[in-house]
Design a protein around this motif. Structure first.
Motif, PDB file in Angstrom:
ATOM      1  N   UNK A 204      82.289 -52.546  53.712  1.00 47.06           N
ATOM      2  CA  UNK A 204      81.630 -52.612  55.385  1.00 47.06           C
ATOM      3  C   UNK A 204      81.415 -53.908  55.479  1.00 47.06           C
ATOM      4  N   UNK A 205      80.546 -54.705  54.683  1.00 44.92           N
ATOM      5  CA  UNK A 205      80.035 -56.352  54.899  1.00 44.92           C
ATOM      6  C   UNK A 205      81.359 -57.122  55.071  1.00 44.92           C
ATOM      7  N   UNK A 206      82.629 -57.049  54.172  1.00 46.27           N
ATOM      8  CA  UNK A 206      83.629 -57.585  54.354  1.00 46.27           C
ATOM      9  C   UNK A 206      84.368 -57.373  55.671  1.00 46.27           C
ATOM     10  N   UNK A 207      84.325 -56.224  56.157  1.00 50.60           N
ATOM     11  CA  UNK A 207      84.805 -55.882  57.428  1.00 50.60           C
ATOM     12  C   UNK A 207      84.222 -56.477  58.560  1.00 50.60           C
ATOM     13  N   UNK A 208      83.012 -56.428  58.358  1.00 49.93           N
ATOM     14  CA  UNK A 208      82.079 -57.332  59.453  1.00 49.93           C
ATOM     15  C   UNK A 208      82.143 -58.804  59.363  1.00 49.93           C
ATOM     16  N   UNK A 209      82.499 -59.532  58.272  1.00 47.73           N
ATOM     17  CA  UNK A 209      83.030 -60.878  58.051  1.00 47.73           C
ATOM     18  C   UNK A 209      84.384 -61.064  58.546  1.00 47.73           C
ATOM     19  N   UNK A 210      85.332 -60.050  58.522  1.00 43.57           N
ATOM     20  CA  UNK A 210      86.437 -60.121  59.051  1.00 43.57           C
ATOM     21  C   UNK A 210      86.419 -60.343  60.718  1.00 43.57           C
ATOM     22  N   UNK A 211      85.741 -59.501  61.301  1.00 42.62           N
ATOM     23  CA  UNK A 211      85.900 -59.176  62.650  1.00 42.62           C
ATOM     24  C   UNK A 211      84.860 -60.492  63.209  1.00 42.62           C
TER      25      UNK A 211
END
Length: 134
Positions: free
Chosen positions: A108-115
């Motif tokens: 989830x943290x990685x997804x937040x960084x992606x977006x």
């Protein structure tokens, strides 16, 4: 209210590109490690009760999604595909009963960084994800 389509500042674009680069480095490392089938990856997947025969395919999928995310013209579709990939990672971590904040929510943290990276760097994403303007 009209969605904002204001162009990002130079500092926002640079910050976005740095975040995108960090995410891509992580995804490249993870994807290549899966393709090479190194022992720590095989052992980690055993602990997740994930079939060894699927590891290389998952690594290839991650690299394809990452390449799409790295290309400005296809970055949006790459981000969508990476979000799906990361959602699967959350499900696998939950099923394995791993610690919530360190293992399960890491994707989830990685997804937040992606977006966040795309939001900061790309006017089209700002328009798509228009936040209420003051």
């Amino acid at each position: 209210m009209q969605p904002t389509s204001r162009s990002p500042s130079r500092a926002q674009r640079i910050t976005g590109r740095i975040l995108q680069g960090l995410a891509l480095l992580f995804f490249a490392f993870d994807g290549i490690a899966k393709l090479l089938m190194i022992e720590p990856v095989i052992e980690a997947n055993r602990q997740l009760v994930f079939p060894e025969s699927a590891i290389a395919g998952v690594g290839a999928l991650l690299l394809v999604c990452s390449i799409l995310y790295a290309i400005p013209r296809t970055a949006l579709i790459g981000a969508v595909l990476l979000t799906g990939y990361l959602g699967g990672a959350v499900a696998i971590q939950l099923r394995a009963g791993n610690p919530l904040f360190s293992h399960t929510l890491f994707p989830v943290y990685m997804g937040l960084i992606v977006w966040a990276a795309l939001y900061l760097a790309d006017r089209r994403v700002r328009t798509l994800l228009a936040l209420k303007s003051a």
